[in-house]
Design a protein around this motif. Structure first.
Motif, PDB file in Angstrom:
ATOM      1  N   LYS A   1     -34.483 137.696  33.017  1.00  0.00           N
ATOM      2  CA  LYS A   1     -33.807 138.852  32.446  1.00  0.00           C
ATOM      3  C   LYS A   1     -33.810 139.901  33.250  1.00  0.00           C
ATOM      4  N   MET A   2     -34.965 140.209  34.156  1.00  0.00           N
ATOM      5  CA  MET A   2     -34.811 141.250  35.373  1.00  0.00           C
ATOM      6  C   MET A   2     -33.907 140.947  36.287  1.00  0.00           C
ATOM      7  N   ILE A   3     -33.765 139.667  36.617  1.00  0.00           N
ATOM      8  CA  ILE A   3     -32.700 139.104  37.792  1.00  0.00           C
ATOM      9  C   ILE A   3     -31.213 139.643  37.252  1.00  0.00           C
ATOM     10  N   ARG A   4     -31.209 139.202  36.207  1.00  0.00           N
ATOM     11  CA  ARG A   4     -29.658 139.355  35.563  1.00  0.00           C
ATOM     12  C   ARG A   4     -29.279 140.669  35.363  1.00  0.00           C
ATOM     13  N   GLU A   5     -30.303 141.832  35.007  1.00  0.00           N
ATOM     14  CA  GLU A   5     -30.066 143.323  34.911  1.00  0.00           C
ATOM     15  C   GLU A   5     -29.994 143.680  36.346  1.00  0.00           C
ATOM     16  N   GLU A   6     -30.488 143.238  37.287  1.00  0.00           N
ATOM     17  CA  GLU A   6     -30.486 143.875  38.579  1.00  0.00           C
ATOM     18  C   GLU A   6     -28.989 143.257  39.225  1.00  0.00           C
ATOM     19  N   LEU A   7     -28.612 141.979  38.892  1.00  0.00           N
ATOM     20  CA  LEU A   7     -27.408 141.724  39.378  1.00  0.00           C
ATOM     21  C   LEU A   7     -26.153 142.284  38.673  1.00  0.00           C
ATOM     22  N   GLU A   8     -26.350 142.788  37.505  1.00  0.00           N
ATOM     23  CA  GLU A   8     -25.486 143.635  36.844  1.00  0.00           C
ATOM     24  C   GLU A   8     -25.417 145.384  37.299  1.00  0.00           C
ATOM     25  N   ARG A   9     -26.752 145.687  37.682  1.00  0.00           N
ATOM     26  CA  ARG A   9     -27.018 147.001  38.211  1.00  0.00           C
ATOM     27  C   ARG A   9     -26.395 147.163  39.400  1.00  0.00           C
ATOM     28  N   ARG A  10     -26.377 146.091  40.255  1.00  0.00           N
ATOM     29  CA  ARG A  10     -25.593 145.993  41.550  1.00  0.00           C
ATOM     30  C   ARG A  10     -24.385 145.552  41.943  1.00  0.00           C
ATOM     31  N   GLY A  11     -23.402 145.262  40.579  1.00  0.00           N
ATOM     32  CA  GLY A  11     -22.504 144.752  40.539  1.00  0.00           C
ATOM     33  C   GLY A  11     -22.159 143.426  41.244  1.00  0.00           C
ATOM     34  N   GLU A  12     -23.214 142.347  41.324  1.00  0.00           N
ATOM     35  CA  GLU A  12     -23.060 141.432  41.896  1.00  0.00           C
ATOM     36  C   GLU A  12     -23.140 140.095  41.010  1.00  0.00           C
ATOM     37  N   LEU A  13     -22.839 140.376  39.722  1.00  0.00           N
ATOM     38  CA  LEU A  13     -22.696 139.347  38.862  1.00  0.00           C
ATOM     39  C   LEU A  13     -21.556 138.543  39.269  1.00  0.00           C
ATOM     40  N   PRO A  14     -21.479 137.348  39.737  1.00  0.00           N
ATOM     41  CA  PRO A  14     -20.127 136.773  39.947  1.00  0.00           C
ATOM     42  C   PRO A  14     -19.203 136.755  38.661  1.00  0.00           C
ATOM     43  N   VAL A  15     -17.811 136.850  38.993  1.00  0.00           N
ATOM     44  CA  VAL A  15     -16.933 136.387  37.845  1.00  0.00           C
ATOM     45  C   VAL A  15     -16.023 135.345  38.307  1.00  0.00           C
ATOM     46  N   PHE A  16     -16.014 133.978  37.793  1.00  0.00           N
ATOM     47  CA  PHE A  16     -15.498 132.882  38.205  1.00  0.00           C
ATOM     48  C   PHE A  16     -14.071 132.692  37.596  1.00  0.00           C
ATOM     49  N   GLY A  17     -13.168 132.569  38.252  1.00  0.00           N
ATOM     50  CA  GLY A  17     -11.885 132.063  37.588  1.00  0.00           C
ATOM     51  C   GLY A  17     -11.484 130.697  37.513  1.00  0.00           C
ATOM     52  N   GLU A  18     -10.289 130.331  37.371  1.00  0.00           N
ATOM     53  CA  GLU A  18      -9.819 129.041  37.308  1.00  0.00           C
ATOM     54  C   GLU A  18     -10.133 128.009  38.645  1.00  0.00           C
TER      55      GLU A  18
END
Length: 545
Positions: free
Chosen positions: A524-541
């Protein structure tokens, strides 16, 4: 003869009317046997068992005579580690009140929620947290607040103790199911819930800990605290009191590794309780080699499985002293145990790499499928448990209780399997598992492989949405000191070690991992930190690598 569920139990005595020992009597027993022996050390200050008993008696008397506390009342405690917090546990127990310690690093609003959710009547709050005291008074309409130290929000704890020294409040009758401690969950998947621990349950837990985790522990031993007393470390120190073992509390609030090892040498510490991430810091710091730690007999770690590479380093530094147990706060730690003789430094069949051990004494563990049926050895399912260490349920939370119990079994929410010899292996939290292309992916397996890389110190793998495969994995890593992330090709390293569909689709390097107040790395903390940093990947096709 048949008997309905509503009929009186055989023998005519129900758990609700079964008298048990008040847990505070453990302190009384140690004070009687060892009145002048050191019971508690904090920095340069020391208290004998008889002094601790007198102080606890004084505060218990004050809670009753001055503040009107009665059996069943909840007392919230917001404080970092100190002798007053330690004493407050026994003072609450002595008068049948319920001890409600917080994670002291939480915000005022978060602690105010705990005050409200627990129905707290009063509060003991360190002077360093005035905003917490105000927030709790407003949220829960507390009858009183006691300050540890000088503060505007309430009278000083130590002054109250001085006034009431020599007085002893009468302890009410205590029954097996009487609550003694609201153990708040860490809230990794939502708001914290108050797990109700009882006097009868905890008496079993203490006996079980002494049997399974640290056999032979007694007055000649010493135990050092390296985690907040509000949770697992508090349970561990209660166990020490039961056998007259002195507690060593470091002077500094923050973890000072060198100071810990210095105290281990000075007090000939024989046991400590910690979590894998803190143990990793203890054994990787150069100070571990500067001080004598040969007195250690049991280094107990829990809260999460320990990665194999870290386990081997700890064994190399400390010798055969590691004890692992698996258990949630709801079962007060008592689910499995892996004692020192089953910790092998060498890989091989006898090492049972990845196991968290076997069923604790008096506890029964099953791996169950979604219908509650026990699965065969080697098959992954949910780890479920029954036995006297299981809590009474979540306070005032029927929905959570309905989800947590099935046919009398407590559902841990952890996934794992059992081998043919009865040893249990944790795959990970059910909430951590992700499904990629129809296949279940367990991050724990991938993390173990990543940490085999000599230049990676910490890692966490989690699933993120992917339009083609449903979910794919990403790995967040921390390199060892002095190693540049650009020098590591992790995917190339992993290609021959795990199936291609398990390979993380992205690798992110950070300087450090966020950790909870108890030293844990949570997804949970890792995911929140990824979101805070804007580093949560968004994958395409794209194709799955």
């Amino acid at each position: 003869m048949t008997r309905s569920d509503q009929a009186a139990p055989l023998g005519g005595v129900s758990p609700a009317t079964t008298r048990v020992m008040n847990l505070a009597h453990f302190l009384t027993q140690s004070a009687r046997r060892l009145p002048n022996a050191i019971g508690f050390v904090w920095g340069e200050r020391q208290w004998s068992w008889s002094e601790l008993e007198a102080r606890v008696d004084a505060m218990a008397d004050a809670l009753v005579s001055r503040f009107g506390v009665r059996k069943g009342d909840r007392i919230l405690v917001q404080s970092s580690n100190n002798n007053q917090m330690f004493e407050s546990m026994f003072a609450c127990f002595r008068i049948g009140a319920v001890w409600v310690p917080t994670n002291f690093r939480q915000s005022p609003d978060e602690v105010a929620f705990l005050a409200q959710a627990s129905g707290a009547r009063g509060m003991i709050c360190h002077a360093a947290f005035p905003a917490h005291a105000v927030a709790c008074q407003q949220a829960a309409q507390l009858d009183f607040v006691i300050a540890i130290g000088s503060a505007d929000f309430g009278p000083d704890y130590d002054v109250i103790v001085e006034v009431h020294l020599g007085k002893r409040a009468e302890s009410p009758p205590i029954f097996r199911d009487d609550p003694c401690w609201f153990f708040f969950t860490s809230g990794t998947t939502g708001r914290p819930k108050a797990a109700v621990l009882t006097h009868g349950q905890m008496a079993f837990v203490i006996t079980n800990h002494l049997c399974d985790l640290m056999p032979g522990t007694g007055p000649s031993d010493a135990s050092i605290v390296v985690a907040p007393l509000s949770h697992g470390a508090g349970v561990h120190q209660l166990v020490q009191v039961a056998h007259g073992v002195k507690t060593i509390l470091p002077a500094a609030e923050k973890l000072d590794v060198a100071a810990i090892w210095q105290l281990v040498e000075r007090w000939k510490v024989s046991n400590l309780f910690t979590v894998p991430t803190i143990l990793k810091m203890l054994i990787e710091d150069p100070s571990v080699d500067r001080f004598d730690h040969s007195s250690l007999r049991y280094v107990i770690y829990a809260g999460a499985p320990m990665y194999r590479t870290d386990q081997k380093r700890a064994l190399a530094k400390l010798g055969p002293v590691l004890v692992q147990y698996f258990g949630l706060g709801e079962v007060t730690g008592a689910i499995t145990v892996l004692p020192p003789h089953l910790h092998s430094q060498e890989d091989g069949p006898e090492a049972r790499i990845g196991t968290c051990g076997y069923d604790r004494t008096g506890m029964q563990v099953e791996i169950q499928d979604e219908a509650g049926r026990e699965v065969e050895a080697g098959t992954t399912g949910e780890i479920c448990v029954i036995g006297p260490a299981v809590f009474a349920g979540y306070y005032n939370n029927p929905d959570a209780n309905a989800k947590a119990f099935r046919n009398g079994w407590f559902r841990t929410g952890d996934l794992g399997h059992r081998d043919a010899d009865g040893f249990i292996y944790i795959t990970g939290r059910a909430s951590d598992m992700y499904i990629s292309g129809g296949s279940n992916i367990y991050p724990r397996e991938i993390e173990e492989k990543i940490l085999a890389h000599p230049d990676i110190s910490e890692t966490a793998v989690l699933g993120v949405p992917d339009p083609v495969w449903g979910e794919v994995g990403i790995a967040v890593c921390v390199t060892r000191e002095g190693v540049a992330a650009s020098s590591i090709d992790l995917r190339a390293f992993l290609e021959d070690r795990i199936a291609r569909y398990k390979l993380p689709k992205a690798v992110i390097f950070w300087d450090a991992m966020p950790k909870s107040a108890y030293g844990k790395i949570t997804k949970k903390m890792i995911r929140e930190e990824l979101e805070r940093r804007g580093e949560l990947p968004v994958f395409g096709e794209t194709e799955n690598a």
